[in-house]
Each structure stands twice: as C-alpha cells, then as structure tokens.
Design a protein around this motif. Sequence first.
Motif, PDB file in Angstrom:
ATOM      1  N   ILE A  68      16.661  -1.808  14.391  1.00  0.00           N
ATOM      2  CA  ILE A  68      15.564  -2.748  14.122  1.00  0.00           C
ATOM      3  C   ILE A  68      14.279  -2.291  14.839  1.00  0.00           C
ATOM      4  O   ILE A  68      13.172  -2.595  14.384  1.00  0.00           O
ATOM      5  CB  ILE A  68      15.967  -4.190  14.519  1.00  0.00           C
ATOM      6  N   TYR A  69      14.432  -1.539  15.924  1.00  0.00           N
ATOM      7  CA  TYR A  69      13.242  -1.125  16.670  1.00  0.00           C
ATOM      8  C   TYR A  69      12.300  -0.295  15.805  1.00  0.00           C
ATOM      9  O   TYR A  69      11.084  -0.452  15.842  1.00  0.00           O
ATOM     10  CB  TYR A  69      13.636  -0.354  17.935  1.00  0.00           C
ATOM     11  N   LYS A  70      12.888   0.602  15.006  1.00  0.00           N
ATOM     12  CA  LYS A  70      12.016   1.446  14.183  1.00  0.00           C
ATOM     13  C   LYS A  70      11.247   0.580  13.181  1.00  0.00           C
ATOM     14  O   LYS A  70      10.126   0.904  12.816  1.00  0.00           O
ATOM     15  CB  LYS A  70      12.814   2.557  13.497  1.00  0.00           C
ATOM     16  N   LEU A  71      11.837  -0.528  12.754  1.00  0.00           N
ATOM     17  CA  LEU A  71      11.107  -1.420  11.836  1.00  0.00           C
ATOM     18  C   LEU A  71       9.934  -2.084  12.543  1.00  0.00           C
ATOM     19  O   LEU A  71       8.861  -2.252  11.964  1.00  0.00           O
ATOM     20  CB  LEU A  71      12.051  -2.502  11.286  1.00  0.00           C
ATOM     21  N   THR A  72      10.138  -2.441  13.817  1.00  0.00           N
ATOM     22  CA  THR A  72       9.042  -3.114  14.539  1.00  0.00           C
ATOM     23  C   THR A  72       7.876  -2.150  14.791  1.00  0.00           C
ATOM     24  O   THR A  72       6.774  -2.588  15.082  1.00  0.00           O
ATOM     25  CB  THR A  72       9.517  -3.695  15.896  1.00  0.00           C
ATOM     26  N   GLN A  73       8.141  -0.833  14.718  1.00  0.00           N
ATOM     27  CA  GLN A  73       7.109   0.168  15.013  1.00  0.00           C
ATOM     28  C   GLN A  73       6.526   0.822  13.766  1.00  0.00           C
ATOM     29  O   GLN A  73       5.605   1.613  13.868  1.00  0.00           O
ATOM     30  CB  GLN A  73       7.708   1.272  15.897  1.00  0.00           C
ATOM     31  N   ASP A  74       7.061   0.527  12.605  1.00  0.00           N
ATOM     32  CA  ASP A  74       6.684   1.253  11.390  1.00  0.00           C
ATOM     33  C   ASP A  74       5.642   0.464  10.588  1.00  0.00           C
ATOM     34  O   ASP A  74       5.957  -0.601  10.037  1.00  0.00           O
ATOM     35  CB  ASP A  74       7.962   1.467  10.544  1.00  0.00           C
ATOM     36  N   PRO A  75       4.383   0.952  10.533  1.00  0.00           N
ATOM     37  CA  PRO A  75       3.339   0.195   9.828  1.00  0.00           C
ATOM     38  C   PRO A  75       3.593   0.055   8.330  1.00  0.00           C
ATOM     39  O   PRO A  75       2.931  -0.737   7.663  1.00  0.00           O
ATOM     40  CB  PRO A  75       2.066   0.999  10.102  1.00  0.00           C
ATOM     41  N   ARG A  76       4.560   0.803   7.794  1.00  0.00           N
ATOM     42  CA  ARG A  76       4.875   0.667   6.358  1.00  0.00           C
ATOM     43  C   ARG A  76       5.787  -0.529   6.100  1.00  0.00           C
ATOM     44  O   ARG A  76       5.998  -0.926   4.965  1.00  0.00           O
ATOM     45  CB  ARG A  76       5.571   1.941   5.850  1.00  0.00           C
ATOM     46  N   HIS A  77       6.329  -1.134   7.202  1.00  0.00           N
ATOM     47  CA  HIS A  77       7.233  -2.281   7.064  1.00  0.00           C
ATOM     48  C   HIS A  77       6.392  -3.563   7.080  1.00  0.00           C
ATOM     49  O   HIS A  77       5.582  -3.772   7.989  1.00  0.00           O
ATOM     50  CB  HIS A  77       8.220  -2.247   8.235  1.00  0.00           C
ATOM     51  N   SER A  78       6.571  -4.404   6.103  1.00  0.00           N
ATOM     52  CA  SER A  78       5.693  -5.576   5.973  1.00  0.00           C
ATOM     53  C   SER A  78       6.077  -6.720   6.908  1.00  0.00           C
ATOM     54  O   SER A  78       5.341  -7.688   7.022  1.00  0.00           O
ATOM     55  CB  SER A  78       5.715  -6.067   4.523  1.00  0.00           C
ATOM     56  N   SER A 128       0.830  -1.206   0.000  1.00  0.00           N
ATOM     57  CA  SER A 128       0.000   0.000   0.000  1.00  0.00           C
ATOM     58  C   SER A 128       0.867   1.259   0.000  1.00  0.00           C
ATOM     59  O   SER A 128       2.048   1.226   0.312  1.00  0.00           O
ATOM     60  CB  SER A 128      -0.889   0.012   1.243  1.00  0.00           C
ATOM     61  N   ASN A 129       0.201   2.373  -0.334  1.00  0.00           N
ATOM     62  CA  ASN A 129       0.935   3.629  -0.439  1.00  0.00           C
ATOM     63  C   ASN A 129       0.772   4.459   0.838  1.00  0.00           C
ATOM     64  O   ASN A 129       0.494   5.635   0.792  1.00  0.00           O
ATOM     65  CB  ASN A 129       0.407   4.397  -1.661  1.00  0.00           C
ATOM     66  N   LEU A 130       0.933   3.799   2.004  1.00  0.00           N
ATOM     67  CA  LEU A 130       0.747   4.461   3.289  1.00  0.00           C
ATOM     68  C   LEU A 130       1.934   5.398   3.545  1.00  0.00           C
ATOM     69  O   LEU A 130       3.083   4.977   3.596  1.00  0.00           O
ATOM     70  CB  LEU A 130       0.692   3.377   4.376  1.00  0.00           C
ATOM     71  N   GLN A 131       1.667   6.688   3.673  1.00  0.00           N
ATOM     72  CA  GLN A 131       2.774   7.645   3.742  1.00  0.00           C
ATOM     73  C   GLN A 131       3.103   8.124   5.146  1.00  0.00           C
ATOM     74  O   GLN A 131       4.239   8.438   5.431  1.00  0.00           O
ATOM     75  CB  GLN A 131       2.446   8.879   2.882  1.00  0.00           C
ATOM     76  N   THR A 132       2.094   8.243   6.009  1.00  0.00           N
ATOM     77  CA  THR A 132       2.363   8.830   7.327  1.00  0.00           C
ATOM     78  C   THR A 132       1.921   7.876   8.423  1.00  0.00           C
ATOM     79  O   THR A 132       1.029   7.052   8.227  1.00  0.00           O
ATOM     80  CB  THR A 132       1.601  10.154   7.518  1.00  0.00           C
ATOM     81  N   PHE A 133       2.548   7.999   9.572  1.00  0.00           N
ATOM     82  CA  PHE A 133       2.124   7.215  10.727  1.00  0.00           C
ATOM     83  C   PHE A 133       2.608   7.931  11.971  1.00  0.00           C
ATOM     84  O   PHE A 133       3.540   8.713  11.939  1.00  0.00           O
ATOM     85  CB  PHE A 133       2.666   5.792  10.666  1.00  0.00           C
ATOM     86  N   LYS A 134       1.930   7.611  13.093  1.00  0.00           N
ATOM     87  CA  LYS A 134       2.306   8.252  14.351  1.00  0.00           C
ATOM     88  C   LYS A 134       3.097   7.254  15.176  1.00  0.00           C
ATOM     89  O   LYS A 134       2.752   6.083  15.239  1.00  0.00           O
ATOM     90  CB  LYS A 134       1.038   8.625  15.131  1.00  0.00           C
ATOM     91  N   THR A 135       4.149   7.732  15.814  1.00  0.00           N
ATOM     92  CA  THR A 135       4.888   6.862  16.725  1.00  0.00           C
ATOM     93  C   THR A 135       5.434   7.734  17.849  1.00  0.00           C
ATOM     94  O   THR A 135       5.087   8.902  17.953  1.00  0.00           O
ATOM     95  CB  THR A 135       5.984   6.095  15.970  1.00  0.00           C
ATOM     96  N   ASN A 136       6.294   7.180  18.719  1.00  0.00           N
ATOM     97  CA  ASN A 136       6.772   8.034  19.804  1.00  0.00           C
ATOM     98  C   ASN A 136       8.078   8.743  19.396  1.00  0.00           C
ATOM     99  O   ASN A 136       8.761   8.312  18.471  1.00  0.00           O
ATOM    100  CB  ASN A 136       6.899   7.233  21.111  1.00  0.00           C
ATOM    101  N   PRO A 137       8.426   9.840  20.086  1.00  0.00           N
ATOM    102  CA  PRO A 137       9.575  10.655  19.654  1.00  0.00           C
ATOM    103  C   PRO A 137      10.890   9.876  19.632  1.00  0.00           C
ATOM    104  O   PRO A 137      11.765  10.154  18.819  1.00  0.00           O
ATOM    105  CB  PRO A 137       9.632  11.776  20.702  1.00  0.00           C
ATOM    106  N   MET A 138      11.029   8.886  20.532  1.00  0.00           N
ATOM    107  CA  MET A 138      12.298   8.126  20.537  1.00  0.00           C
ATOM    108  C   MET A 138      12.461   7.298  19.276  1.00  0.00           C
ATOM    109  O   MET A 138      13.558   7.136  18.754  1.00  0.00           O
ATOM    110  CB  MET A 138      12.363   7.211  21.758  1.00  0.00           C
ATOM    111  N   VAL A 139      11.337   6.744  18.803  1.00  0.00           N
ATOM    112  CA  VAL A 139      11.400   5.972  17.558  1.00  0.00           C
ATOM    113  C   VAL A 139      11.717   6.921  16.404  1.00  0.00           C
ATOM    114  O   VAL A 139      12.585   6.640  15.574  1.00  0.00           O
ATOM    115  CB  VAL A 139      10.078   5.221  17.287  1.00  0.00           C
TER     116      VAL A 139
END
Length: 233
Positions: free
Chosen positions: A162-172, A117-128
């Motif tokens: 790797i943490y940012k990958l676990t939190q990023d909904p654009r990562h499959s 999908s073409n998901l462009q934005t997502f919310k996460t915490n400032p540390m991520v």
Amino acid sequence: MLIRVKLYRNHESLFKEFDVALEPNHTVLDILYTLKENYDPTLSFRSMCRAGICGTCGVKVNSKPVLACKTKVGELEHPITIEPLDNLPIIKDLVVDHSVLMERLKKLRVWYEPLGSNLQTFKTNPMVDKSFECIACGLCDASCPVFLTNQDFGGPMSFLRIYKLTQDPRHSKREDSLLRVKDGHLQLCTHCKNCSMVCPLGLMPESIIKFEEAELIKKGLISQNLSNSFDFF
Ligand code: SF4
Ligand code: SF4
Ligand code: FES
C-alpha cells in the motif's frame, strides 16, 4: 552426497525422514520433486515458475520462511527440516491457504486506481521503487508475530504494497490509501524486523512501516505514543 531430510506430513501430524542423494546446487524445490517422484506421490506442495517470480512455493526450512525454488542445499545445515509456513491454515502437507493473505489486501483496498490523466513518469525514493517488486509470497506475513494474533492487523505484505500507492501520483486515492494503513492498525507492529529478515527480495517491509508511521504521525492520524517505534543503534 546423501542428506537427511525431515519432512512434515500433516495427515499423520509428524515428520517423516528420508536420505536423499543431493548436490549443493540443488534447491529445496528439487528435494520436494525428488521425494514426490521417488518416495511418496501423495506429497503435496505448491510451485509454478521455479524462478523466484510467482511467490507460491514458500515453506519453512530449518525454521525460516523461504522460497523453496530459491534456496540451495549448499546454504543449509543438515538435517534439512521442511515444514509449512506459519500463520496460514494448512490445506495439505506444505500447501497453505493464501486466501488469508489476499483477504487482508482486499480489506485495505490495496490496488491501483488510476487518475484520468496520462501521467507516465514520476520521481520517488529507491525503497518505494523497489517495493514494486513484491511477489506476494507472504513470507513476511508468515514470520510476523502480530499477523496471527490480530485479525485486524494488515500485515507487512499489505503495508509494503500500500505504501507505493500512497507515493504514486498516478494513483487517484493516495489519501484514502494512507487512511487504510491506519485502518490496518499499523501501530501494532512491534518492529521485530522478522519481515525484513525473511523477504527473499530484500524489500525491508519494516522500514516501509516506519515511513508510514512517520507520515501518519505527521498528519495527526495517529499519536506518537500509539506507535511502537524503537530506535536501533
Ligand atoms: S516488524 Fe512489524 S510487521 Fe514486521 S514482522 Fe515484526 S511485527 Fe510484523
Ligand atoms: S514483501 Fe517480500 S516477503 Fe513480503 S510478500 Fe513481498 S516479496 Fe514476499
Ligand atoms: S516456484 Fe515461483 S517463486 Fe518459487
């Protein structure tokens, strides 16, 4: 002013001493270029951007891993001792083998695999959000007591990235990335915080490791007593 610089030369396995004319706003990288240009053209060190971006100029100065291009003479005690980073094989003088760092990233598959999908934005915490700034300089791994002694340990750089990958909904492969954290034996971390203290960008890998540990425990992937977590007061 003349400042005494002690520099490690690996072919002689000793420190050579120089008195170098320096100003407080000169950087450690300026010292290295001065030494190479005026005293010893065979001196080897690594640098590219000279602006704290490429992550390649890591050295140990007065026993602390730093970026040579971001460390100013005025911040340092004298004499200034410059050595190669710990935990990585020395190629020559101050040049260490970064492939050890890349191998650990590769082993834990620390890369982004996009969703269709073409998901462009997502919310996460400032540390991520901040962890996206990691420049892969490896100073954190070079300061980690577990990294050298255990080849199976992923190391703070891999765990942070790797943490940012676990939190990023654009990562499959978010679940898979979390399993890789477990494969990297994150629970061997002693929480000494060396990695957080040396990170030139203030990315706090040790705090990220705590988040990952909590997530692995929550999902039943490691047990609480396998974790070395300490509380600091
Ligand atoms: S806190 Fe953990 S990962 Fe960071 S340096 Fe210490 S042992 Fe290594
Ligand atoms: S977490 Fe910090 S010290 Fe470690 S590789 Fe990234 S920028 Fe460098
Ligand atoms: S030369 Fe690029 S970070 Fe120092």
